[in-house]
Design a protein around this motif. Structure first.
Motif, PDB file in Angstrom:
ATOM      1  N   ILE A   1       0.832  -1.202   0.000  1.00  0.00           N
ATOM      2  CA  ILE A   1       0.000   0.000   0.000  1.00  0.00           C
ATOM      3  C   ILE A   1       0.869   1.254   0.000  1.00  0.00           C
ATOM      4  O   ILE A   1       0.598   2.224  -0.721  1.00  0.00           O
ATOM      5  N   TRP A   2       1.929   1.239   0.818  1.00  0.00           N
ATOM      6  CA  TRP A   2       2.807   2.411   0.890  1.00  0.00           C
ATOM      7  C   TRP A   2       3.494   2.677  -0.452  1.00  0.00           C
ATOM      8  O   TRP A   2       3.614   3.833  -0.876  1.00  0.00           O
TER       9      TRP A   2
ATOM     10  N   VAL B   1     -15.182  -7.176   0.457  1.00  0.00           N
ATOM     11  CA  VAL B   1     -15.304  -6.113  -0.551  1.00  0.00           C
ATOM     12  C   VAL B   1     -13.926  -5.640  -1.006  1.00  0.00           C
ATOM     13  O   VAL B   1     -13.683  -5.452  -2.207  1.00  0.00           O
ATOM     14  N   GLY B   2     -13.007  -5.444  -0.049  1.00  0.00           N
ATOM     15  CA  GLY B   2     -11.661  -5.005  -0.414  1.00  0.00           C
ATOM     16  C   GLY B   2     -10.933  -6.017  -1.271  1.00  0.00           C
ATOM     17  O   GLY B   2     -10.284  -5.655  -2.265  1.00  0.00           O
TER      18      GLY B   2
ATOM     19  N   TYR C   1      -9.867  -5.566  -5.184  1.00  0.00           N
ATOM     20  CA  TYR C   1      -8.468  -5.662  -5.616  1.00  0.00           C
ATOM     21  C   TYR C   1      -8.308  -6.670  -6.754  1.00  0.00           C
ATOM     22  O   TYR C   1      -7.633  -6.389  -7.757  1.00  0.00           O
ATOM     23  N   ILE C   2      -8.938  -7.841  -6.611  1.00  0.00           N
ATOM     24  CA  ILE C   2      -8.817  -8.874  -7.654  1.00  0.00           C
ATOM     25  C   ILE C   2      -9.409  -8.371  -8.974  1.00  0.00           C
ATOM     26  O   ILE C   2      -8.815  -8.544 -10.048  1.00  0.00           O
ATOM     27  N   ALA C   3     -10.579  -7.746  -8.910  1.00  0.00           N
ATOM     28  CA  ALA C   3     -11.224  -7.250 -10.129  1.00  0.00           C
ATOM     29  C   ALA C   3     -10.401  -6.142 -10.780  1.00  0.00           C
ATOM     30  O   ALA C   3     -10.187  -6.147 -12.001  1.00  0.00           O
ATOM     31  N   PHE C   4      -9.908  -5.206  -9.983  1.00  0.00           N
ATOM     32  CA  PHE C   4      -9.122  -4.102 -10.538  1.00  0.00           C
ATOM     33  C   PHE C   4      -7.777  -4.597 -11.069  1.00  0.00           C
ATOM     34  O   PHE C   4      -7.286  -4.086 -12.078  1.00  0.00           O
TER      35      PHE C   4
ATOM     36  N   ALA D   1      -4.275  -2.213  -5.409  1.00  0.00           N
ATOM     37  CA  ALA D   1      -4.276  -2.533  -3.972  1.00  0.00           C
ATOM     38  C   ALA D   1      -4.756  -1.351  -3.140  1.00  0.00           C
ATOM     39  O   ALA D   1      -5.546  -1.515  -2.198  1.00  0.00           O
ATOM     40  N   LEU D   2      -4.300  -0.149  -3.477  1.00  0.00           N
ATOM     41  CA  LEU D   2      -4.712   1.048  -2.751  1.00  0.00           C
ATOM     42  C   LEU D   2      -6.210   1.296  -2.919  1.00  0.00           C
ATOM     43  O   LEU D   2      -6.920   1.585  -1.945  1.00  0.00           O
ATOM     44  N   LEU D   3      -6.710   1.149  -4.142  1.00  0.00           N
ATOM     45  CA  LEU D   3      -8.140   1.337  -4.380  1.00  0.00           C
ATOM     46  C   LEU D   3      -8.957   0.252  -3.690  1.00  0.00           C
ATOM     47  O   LEU D   3     -10.047   0.525  -3.164  1.00  0.00           O
ATOM     48  N   GLY D   4      -8.444  -0.981  -3.685  1.00  0.00           N
ATOM     49  CA  GLY D   4      -9.140  -2.056  -2.981  1.00  0.00           C
ATOM     50  C   GLY D   4      -9.272  -1.757  -1.495  1.00  0.00           C
ATOM     51  O   GLY D   4     -10.315  -1.997  -0.882  1.00  0.00           O
ATOM     52  N   LEU D   5      -8.196  -1.209  -0.907  1.00  0.00           N
ATOM     53  CA  LEU D   5      -8.239  -0.836   0.506  1.00  0.00           C
ATOM     54  C   LEU D   5      -9.262   0.271   0.742  1.00  0.00           C
ATOM     55  O   LEU D   5     -10.055   0.211   1.695  1.00  0.00           O
TER      56      LEU D   5
END
Length: 358
Positions: A92-93, A223-224, A228-231, A240-244
């Motif tokens: 994420i960082w 949901v997260g 992440y998998i879909a994106f 990963a950031l958007l999934g979070l």
């Protein structure tokens, strides 16, 4: 005026247990408002213990000794915490720093797009307004970028605080799980021996908060992860950031989904423009939100929270303002408990005590 107040006080506070419960609520509120920061590790550990107690109870249902069940669940918790600290957070960082580095080019592209608006709609938007917007946004994003990229020894005290959290919270979680009954017996020893109202409210509290927290964390994870998998499958930048962000957005109903749509749309737009890929991204995101609201939430929360959307939004604003992140997280169960408390509160009418069922 004094007679009206006396009548109101007699109606709602003539029951001794109601007075005791009021004192407990006031003391609890004062403790949270005055010492919430200091007690944050204990509060975080208490929330995690709520989450893990379900697994302990499940193991005990299959004849597992209490200490062994607690040990197994605690080992799984430490393993998950280690995975988050050494795998998820670095990823994420990296994506946050990458996004910050890319912001100048995004601003440049956005400026070119915005400058087309005065040409198309000169009666509504002028070029000077667009330049003012761009200048303000550039300054804000520059400050944000400097904050994100300046992580160094100057943040050492905060880093030490994080280390303390990582040590204290697991220890507290272990003892909350292991000595749960001992701690509960110690607390109830200070309460009246006959306490039907307090017992009814405490049962409601345990059911509402425990089930809500467990269900909400499961919802965040599902949901997260699905986002992440879909994106990632769609090759979206910063998946990963958007999934979070999408996962955390479910904490605040209505508001969270609306707010997180903005970064999803912006990142998709700056990556692809108004093309088919952008449309597919937004359709997939819409499907995820629809499945969450219409399938996942009814499955996780067997009893729907009977609160009006206005009440939910007001609860988020009030409790969030009083208690920060935890206030936002617990806004719905706290509002539900407040409603149940008002319904169960003993009242006196015409000399007769009335106790309503919530």
């Amino acid at each position: 005026m004094l007679d009206v107040f006396k009548s109101w006080f007699h109606r709602y506070f003539s029951d001794q247990e109601a007075v005791v419960l009021t004192v407990l609520l006031v003391v609890g509120l004062v403790v949270i408002l005055t010492m919430g920061v200091m007690l944050a590790p204990a509060l975080a550990a208490l929330v995690l213990a709520f989450l893990l107690q379900g697994l302990v109870a499940l193991l005990e249902k299959y004849k597992t000794p209490h200490t062994l069940a607690v040990t197994i669940v605690f080992i799984l918790f430490v393993a998950a915490l280690t995975l988050i600290c050494f795998v998820l957070l670095p990823l994420i960082w990296d994506q946050i720093t990458g996004l910050v580095n890319e912001l100048p080019s995004m601003i440049k592209d956005g400026r070119q797009i915005l400058l087309l608006l005065p040409e198309k709609y000169p009666e509504f938007i002028s070029e000077s307004q667009v330049n003012l917007w761009i200048s303000s946004a550039s300054k804000q994003l520059a400050d944000l970028g400097q904050t994100v990229l300046s992580f160094s020894l100057s943040q050492l005290p905060n880093f030490v605080g994080i280390i303390v959290y990582l040590i204290l919270v697991p220890i507290l979680v272990f003892f909350f799980l292991k000595d749960r009954n001992v701690l509960l017996n110690w607390v109830t020893a200070f309460l009246p021996s006959e306490r039907p109202l307090i017992d009814r409210v405490s049962e409601e509290m345990n059911e509402q908060i425990a089930n809500y927290v467990r269900g909400k964390v499961i919802e965040i994870l599902i949901v997260g992860t699905v986002t992440y998998i879909a994106f990632a499958f769609l090759n979206v930048n910063y998946a990963a950031l958007l999934g979070l962000l999408v996962g955390l957005s479910v904490i605040v109903p209505y508001i969270g989904a609306a707010v997180v749509t903005i970064p999803v749309a912006l990142i998709g737009f700056f990556q692809w423009g108004w093309g088919n890929d952008f449309i597919i991204l937004m359709v997939v995101y819409g499907i995820i939100q629809a499945l969450d609201g219409n399938v996942l939430v009814p499955l996780l929360f067997s009893e729907a929270v009977n609160l009006h959307p206005v009440a939910i939004i007001v609860a988020v604003l009030v409790f969030g303002g009083l208690w920060g992140f935890w206030g936002v997280f617990f806004a719905i169960p706290l509002a539900t408990l407040l409603k149940a408390l008002l319904s169960a509160w003993p009242r006196v009418s015409d000399g007769v005590s009335i106790k309503t069922e919530g």
